[in-house]
Design a protein around this motif. Structure first.
Motif, PDB file in Angstrom:
ATOM      1  N   GLY A 183      31.849   4.924 -37.397  1.00  0.00           N
ATOM      2  CA  GLY A 183      31.578   4.611 -38.796  1.00  0.00           C
ATOM      3  C   GLY A 183      31.151   5.837 -39.584  1.00  0.00           C
ATOM      4  N   SER A 184      30.410   6.715 -38.935  1.00  0.00           N
ATOM      5  CA  SER A 184      30.018   7.973 -39.588  1.00  0.00           C
ATOM      6  C   SER A 184      31.238   8.830 -39.889  1.00  0.00           C
ATOM      7  CB  SER A 184      29.043   8.745 -38.698  1.00  0.00           C
ATOM      8  OG  SER A 184      27.872   7.992 -38.437  1.00  0.00           O
TER       9      SER A 184
ATOM     10  N   LEU B  14      31.094   2.967 -55.308  1.00  0.00           N
ATOM     11  CA  LEU B  14      31.007   1.850 -54.360  1.00  0.00           C
ATOM     12  C   LEU B  14      32.352   1.155 -54.216  1.00  0.00           C
ATOM     13  CD1 LEU B  14      29.289   0.090 -52.540  1.00  0.00           C
ATOM     14  CD2 LEU B  14      28.557  -1.200 -54.562  1.00  0.00           C
ATOM     15  N   VAL B  15      33.072   1.018 -55.308  1.00  0.00           N
ATOM     16  CA  VAL B  15      34.415   0.436 -55.239  1.00  0.00           C
ATOM     17  C   VAL B  15      35.315   1.290 -54.357  1.00  0.00           C
ATOM     18  CG1 VAL B  15      36.472  -0.113 -56.600  1.00  0.00           C
ATOM     19  CG2 VAL B  15      34.210  -0.700 -57.478  1.00  0.00           C
ATOM     20  N   MET B  16      35.198   2.601 -54.468  1.00  0.00           N
ATOM     21  CA  MET B  16      35.990   3.507 -53.637  1.00  0.00           C
ATOM     22  C   MET B  16      35.686   3.300 -52.158  1.00  0.00           C
ATOM     23  SD  MET B  16      36.190   7.689 -53.789  1.00  0.00           S
ATOM     24  CE  MET B  16      34.464   7.883 -53.307  1.00  0.00           C
ATOM     25  N   VAL B  17      34.410   3.156 -51.813  1.00  0.00           N
ATOM     26  CA  VAL B  17      34.032   2.913 -50.422  1.00  0.00           C
ATOM     27  C   VAL B  17      34.659   1.619 -49.913  1.00  0.00           C
ATOM     28  CG1 VAL B  17      32.099   2.361 -48.897  1.00  0.00           C
ATOM     29  CG2 VAL B  17      31.882   4.214 -50.538  1.00  0.00           C
ATOM     30  N   ILE B  18      34.543   0.562 -50.700  1.00  0.00           N
ATOM     31  CA  ILE B  18      35.024  -0.757 -50.276  1.00  0.00           C
ATOM     32  C   ILE B  18      36.532  -0.769 -50.066  1.00  0.00           C
ATOM     33  CG2 ILE B  18      35.271  -3.157 -51.030  1.00  0.00           C
ATOM     34  CD1 ILE B  18      32.555  -2.871 -52.451  1.00  0.00           C
TER      35      ILE B  18
ATOM     36  N   GLN C 219      25.655  13.847 -38.073  1.00  0.00           N
ATOM     37  CA  GLN C 219      24.837  13.318 -39.171  1.00  0.00           C
ATOM     38  C   GLN C 219      24.313  14.441 -40.060  1.00  0.00           C
ATOM     39  OE1 GLN C 219      24.927   9.997 -39.440  1.00  0.00           O
ATOM     40  NE2 GLN C 219      26.099  10.110 -37.535  1.00  0.00           N
ATOM     41  N   MET C 220      23.932  15.558 -39.457  1.00  0.00           N
ATOM     42  CA  MET C 220      23.492  16.713 -40.243  1.00  0.00           C
ATOM     43  C   MET C 220      24.623  17.209 -41.147  1.00  0.00           C
ATOM     44  SD  MET C 220      20.370  17.838 -40.064  1.00  0.00           S
ATOM     45  CE  MET C 220      20.542  19.579 -40.461  1.00  0.00           C
ATOM     46  N   MET C 221      25.833  17.243 -40.605  1.00  0.00           N
ATOM     47  CA  MET C 221      26.982  17.653 -41.417  1.00  0.00           C
ATOM     48  C   MET C 221      27.164  16.733 -42.607  1.00  0.00           C
ATOM     49  SD  MET C 221      29.861  18.674 -38.582  1.00  0.00           S
ATOM     50  CE  MET C 221      31.059  19.150 -39.841  1.00  0.00           C
ATOM     51  N   LEU C 222      27.034  15.424 -42.368  1.00  0.00           N
ATOM     52  CA  LEU C 222      27.315  14.458 -43.425  1.00  0.00           C
ATOM     53  C   LEU C 222      26.230  14.457 -44.490  1.00  0.00           C
ATOM     54  CD1 LEU C 222      28.567  11.463 -41.234  1.00  0.00           C
ATOM     55  CD2 LEU C 222      29.943  13.139 -42.458  1.00  0.00           C
ATOM     56  N   PHE C 223      24.982  14.244 -44.069  1.00  0.00           N
ATOM     57  CA  PHE C 223      23.896  14.102 -45.038  1.00  0.00           C
ATOM     58  C   PHE C 223      23.532  15.434 -45.692  1.00  0.00           C
ATOM     59  CE2 PHE C 223      23.253  10.149 -42.722  1.00  0.00           C
ATOM     60  CZ  PHE C 223      22.877   9.275 -43.736  1.00  0.00           C
ATOM     61  N   VAL C 224      23.378  16.470 -44.904  1.00  0.00           N
ATOM     62  CA  VAL C 224      22.909  17.746 -45.434  1.00  0.00           C
ATOM     63  C   VAL C 224      24.076  18.662 -45.804  1.00  0.00           C
ATOM     64  CG1 VAL C 224      21.394  19.723 -45.026  1.00  0.00           C
ATOM     65  CG2 VAL C 224      20.866  17.515 -43.974  1.00  0.00           C
ATOM     66  N   GLY C 225      25.041  18.786 -44.895  1.00  0.00           N
ATOM     67  CA  GLY C 225      26.157  19.697 -45.147  1.00  0.00           C
ATOM     68  C   GLY C 225      27.002  19.290 -46.336  1.00  0.00           C
TER      69      GLY C 225
ATOM     70  N   THR D  89      26.187  10.854 -52.018  1.00  0.00           N
ATOM     71  CA  THR D  89      26.553  11.170 -50.639  1.00  0.00           C
ATOM     72  C   THR D  89      25.856  10.217 -49.682  1.00  0.00           C
ATOM     73  OG1 THR D  89      27.037  13.515 -51.008  1.00  0.00           O
ATOM     74  CG2 THR D  89      26.318  12.888 -48.804  1.00  0.00           C
ATOM     75  N   MET D  90      24.554  10.034 -49.879  1.00  0.00           N
ATOM     76  CA  MET D  90      23.810   9.097 -49.030  1.00  0.00           C
ATOM     77  C   MET D  90      24.342   7.671 -49.190  1.00  0.00           C
ATOM     78  SD  MET D  90      19.699   8.352 -48.977  1.00  0.00           S
ATOM     79  CE  MET D  90      19.343  10.036 -48.467  1.00  0.00           C
ATOM     80  N   THR D  91      24.642   7.288 -50.416  1.00  0.00           N
ATOM     81  CA  THR D  91      25.171   5.948 -50.673  1.00  0.00           C
ATOM     82  C   THR D  91      26.488   5.724 -49.939  1.00  0.00           C
ATOM     83  OG1 THR D  91      24.158   5.959 -52.880  1.00  0.00           O
ATOM     84  CG2 THR D  91      25.896   4.345 -52.479  1.00  0.00           C
ATOM     85  N   ILE D  92      27.362   6.706 -50.015  1.00  0.00           N
ATOM     86  CA  ILE D  92      28.664   6.591 -49.354  1.00  0.00           C
ATOM     87  C   ILE D  92      28.509   6.468 -47.846  1.00  0.00           C
ATOM     88  CG2 ILE D  92      30.749   7.918 -48.778  1.00  0.00           C
ATOM     89  CD1 ILE D  92      30.690   8.972 -51.670  1.00  0.00           C
ATOM     90  N   ILE D  93      27.632   7.265 -47.257  1.00  0.00           N
ATOM     91  CA  ILE D  93      27.484   7.253 -45.806  1.00  0.00           C
ATOM     92  C   ILE D  93      26.986   5.901 -45.317  1.00  0.00           C
ATOM     93  CG2 ILE D  93      26.240   8.260 -43.849  1.00  0.00           C
ATOM     94  CD1 ILE D  93      26.193  10.908 -45.438  1.00  0.00           C
ATOM     95  N   VAL D  94      25.899   5.411 -45.893  1.00  0.00           N
ATOM     96  CA  VAL D  94      25.297   4.186 -45.364  1.00  0.00           C
ATOM     97  C   VAL D  94      26.188   2.967 -45.601  1.00  0.00           C
ATOM     98  CG1 VAL D  94      22.952   5.083 -45.535  1.00  0.00           C
ATOM     99  CG2 VAL D  94      23.914   3.849 -47.478  1.00  0.00           C
ATOM    100  N   THR D  95      26.848   2.899 -46.734  1.00  0.00           N
ATOM    101  CA  THR D  95      27.730   1.756 -46.999  1.00  0.00           C
ATOM    102  C   THR D  95      29.006   1.834 -46.161  1.00  0.00           C
ATOM    103  OG1 THR D  95      28.590   2.943 -48.948  1.00  0.00           O
ATOM    104  CG2 THR D  95      26.871   1.287 -49.315  1.00  0.00           C
ATOM    105  N   SER D  96      29.552   3.031 -45.989  1.00  0.00           N
ATOM    106  CA  SER D  96      30.775   3.185 -45.196  1.00  0.00           C
ATOM    107  C   SER D  96      30.537   2.824 -43.734  1.00  0.00           C
ATOM    108  CB  SER D  96      31.290   4.624 -45.285  1.00  0.00           C
ATOM    109  OG  SER D  96      31.688   4.963 -46.583  1.00  0.00           O
ATOM    110  N   VAL D  97      29.396   3.237 -43.189  1.00  0.00           N
ATOM    111  CA  VAL D  97      29.102   2.930 -41.780  1.00  0.00           C
ATOM    112  C   VAL D  97      29.019   1.429 -41.565  1.00  0.00           C
ATOM    113  CG1 VAL D  97      27.358   3.134 -39.972  1.00  0.00           C
ATOM    114  CG2 VAL D  97      27.978   5.145 -41.308  1.00  0.00           C
ATOM    115  N   GLU D  98      28.258   0.739 -42.403  1.00  0.00           N
ATOM    116  CA  GLU D  98      28.131  -0.710 -42.256  1.00  0.00           C
ATOM    117  C   GLU D  98      29.475  -1.410 -42.423  1.00  0.00           C
ATOM    118  OE1 GLU D  98      23.545  -1.560 -43.782  1.00  0.00           O
ATOM    119  OE2 GLU D  98      25.243  -2.135 -45.040  1.00  0.00           O
ATOM    120  N   TRP D  99      30.210  -1.020 -43.448  1.00  0.00           N
ATOM    121  CA  TRP D  99      31.488  -1.664 -43.765  1.00  0.00           C
ATOM    122  C   TRP D  99      32.502  -1.422 -42.654  1.00  0.00           C
ATOM    123  CZ3 TRP D  99      33.487  -5.544 -45.730  1.00  0.00           C
ATOM    124  CH2 TRP D  99      34.694  -5.602 -46.415  1.00  0.00           C
TER     125      TRP D  99
END
Length: 533
Positions: free
Chosen positions: A123-124, A147-151, A61-67, A86-96
């Motif tokens: 998911g991370s 967001l379209v890219m994530v979906i 998670q440190m790598m993803l959010f901060v790194g 970056t935060m948007t991509i992480i949280v939406t990708s994990v749920e999806w």
């Protein structure tokens, strides 16, 4: 500058619809995993394993959010986009990803799916793939397009995982093939589809500053420190220890070769920040697929050194050549993730092809499960190792062949999937009215706080005519606004005077373009005001 009211409204609508689907899916289909998270079902051994895995999961998670987030802040006008998206991509990708993965587990007998902590971590890892793709197009796409890219990318990533792990039974402990190579070439595919953008129209914003480079270096160091956990997360025992050693040594070597290459090929033999920020990490990418194999310490150093050279070569030479093909790679993901991922996949072919019992001893079948026999000889092996599962009876060279096939399949899905996703992102409903002149500018989508405006003034004598002329800069730019100036007189050699202040030069020195020879007489002016529109 065009205000993106329409695009932001559609973003809010699509994200709301996305979250409604997620919530309803979880409400009717999801529950805690009955073997690990239901009350009274968790065994002590499983809880102990979870306690050991959780710190490594937080490393990821440190790598993803901060790194990843800070690594992409190198563009001085796109820092907000780098961190918030970056935060948007992480949280939406994990749920999806969790919802999609759960849907694959449903059948006539099982109408709900369980969620374990391992699914959250998976998911991370899926979000890491999308973040890599995002690096190729950061500054060129809107939050709606992001967001379209994530979906669209997440289900293709999951499909590629199924093909690679389940159908081809390929081995990739650290995600060299299925995360890094897939994410990089998917992003390049999107960039190719968006080649209608004239990125040169916003060339003046595709620059870094001292401050933005410092933040990017912070991301580099966070990624560097936690990368061994990323490569070793799914492993146990001696395989985990080998992964730690191989990854750390490889990254040491890639950092050293990056410094050597950058000092040689950098402008005026000086280190290039983008080289050190990115290519030093290439050692972690190239050994991911073979982190648990008998790479040997020498092999880890050799692979990491090669990765550092490849990545630096990519930034120094290949970047412009790829641009000539109509593919603009903002962060250079092809150099950090694509090339090392490609060569890391080839390395996995070689190491799988030469694997023998002499080298691995009784650990051969733990590292290469597909090599476990499926005939009567399996029973004899199982008598010595009760945890052994029946395999496919492949030979080493056959496993190497399947590693190669999985690499080719990954590249195919990533490139074609990325191109199709890019064309989908070009639809008017997603594209909005973002002009080429508005690229790489946070102010298009973010309410940026007002910043102090720094005015610099000095008198410069022309070396050719000998004529003195006043020079005034506001934040290093011409022309200045009409404001009252507080004149402070100084000497030509007093460039470190605090009066000479600029946002892009926090040290207090005049910008390099305004520093003149000792023939210039300097009149320093320091004034601050609100942001000039």
């Amino acid at each position: 500058m065009t205000v993106q009211n329409g695009s932001q409204k559609r973003f809010a609508c699509l994200l709301s619809l996305f979250q409604i689907v997620i919530v309803l899916g979880f409400a009717f289909l999801a529950e805690y995993d009955p073997e690990s998270a239901q009350p009274g079902t968790s065994e002590t051994a499983k809880l102990s394993e979870l306690d050991q895995q959780y710190p490594m999961a937080m490393d990821i998670q440190m790598m993803l959010f901060v790194g990843f987030g800070f690594l992409m802040t190198f563009l001085k006008h796109s820092g907000y986009s780098a961190l918030v998206l970056t935060m948007t991509i992480i949280v939406t990708s994990v749920e999806w990803f969790i919802l999609l993965l759960g849907l694959t587990r449903l059948n006539e007998q099982q109408t709900t799916f369980g969620i374990a902590w391992s699914d959250v971590v998976d998911g991370s890892l899926a979000s890491a793939t999308v973040l890599i793709s995002f690096g190729a197009v950061i500054g060129k796409i809107s939050p709606l397009q992001c967001l379209v890219m994530v979906i669209l990318e997440t289900p293709l990533y999951l499909a590629n995982l199924h093909i690679g792990y389940s159908l081809l039974t390929a081995l990739d402990a650290g995600g060299t093939i299925f995360i890094h190579a897939f994410g990089a070439y998917f992003g390049l595919g999107i960039s190719f589809a968006l080649r209608n953008q004239d990125v040169k129209a916003s060339l003046h914003r595709q620059t870094s500053s001292v401050m933005s480079d410092h933040f990017s270096f912070l991301g580099t160091m966070i990624l560097w420190v936690y990368w061994p956990s990323f490569n070793a997360y799914v492993l146990d025992g001696d395989e985990k220890q080998r992964a730690y050693i191989n990854t750390y040594l490889s990254m040491c070597s890639s950092t050293i070769t990056t410094l050597i290459a950058s000092s040689i090929c950098g402008e005026a033999r000086r280190f290039t920040p983008s080289h050190v920020q990115n290519a030093s990490l290439a050692g972690g990418v190239i050994v991911g697929a073979v982190a648990n194999m008998m790479l040997t310490p020498f092999g880890a150093l050799l692979a990491g050194g090669l990765a550092g050279l490849l990545s630096t070569f990519g930034y120094q030479v290949l970047q412009d050549k790829v641009l000539n093909l109509g593919i603009h790679d903002t962060c250079g993901v092809h150099n950090l993730h694509g090339l090392p991922g490609l060569f890391g996949g080839i390395l996995s072919i070689l190491l799988a092809g030469i694997a023998t019992e002499t080298k691995y001893r009784e650990g051969l079948y733990d590292v290469f499960p597909p090599l476990v026999p499926y005939n009567t000889s399996f029973l004899e092996l199982q008598s010595h190792n009760h945890s052994l599962q029946q395999g496919l009876g492949r030979t080493s060279w056959e496993q190497g062949l399947f590693q190669g096939v999985s690499l080719l399949v990954t590249l195919s899905i990533a490139i074609f999937g990325g191109v199709l996703t890019g064309y989908a992102m070009r639809f008017d409903i997603f594209n909005g009215n973002m002009s080429d002149q508005d690229l790489y500018d946070d102010e298009l989508f973010f309410d940026i706080p007002e910043k102090d405006e720094y005015v610099q003034a000095f008198i410069k004598r022309s070396n050719s005519t000998g004529v003195f002329s006043p020079q005034i800069l506001v934040n290093g730019k011409h022309p200045p606004p009409q404001i009252d100036l507080n004149i402070i007189r100084g000497q030509p050699d007093q460039y470190d005077n605090p009066a000479f202040t600029d946002l892009d030069e926090p040290s207090g020195r005049l910008p390099r373009s305004t520093r003149s020879s000792s023939e210039s007489t300097v009149l320093g002016i320091n004034s601050q005001r609100g942001k000039h529109e």
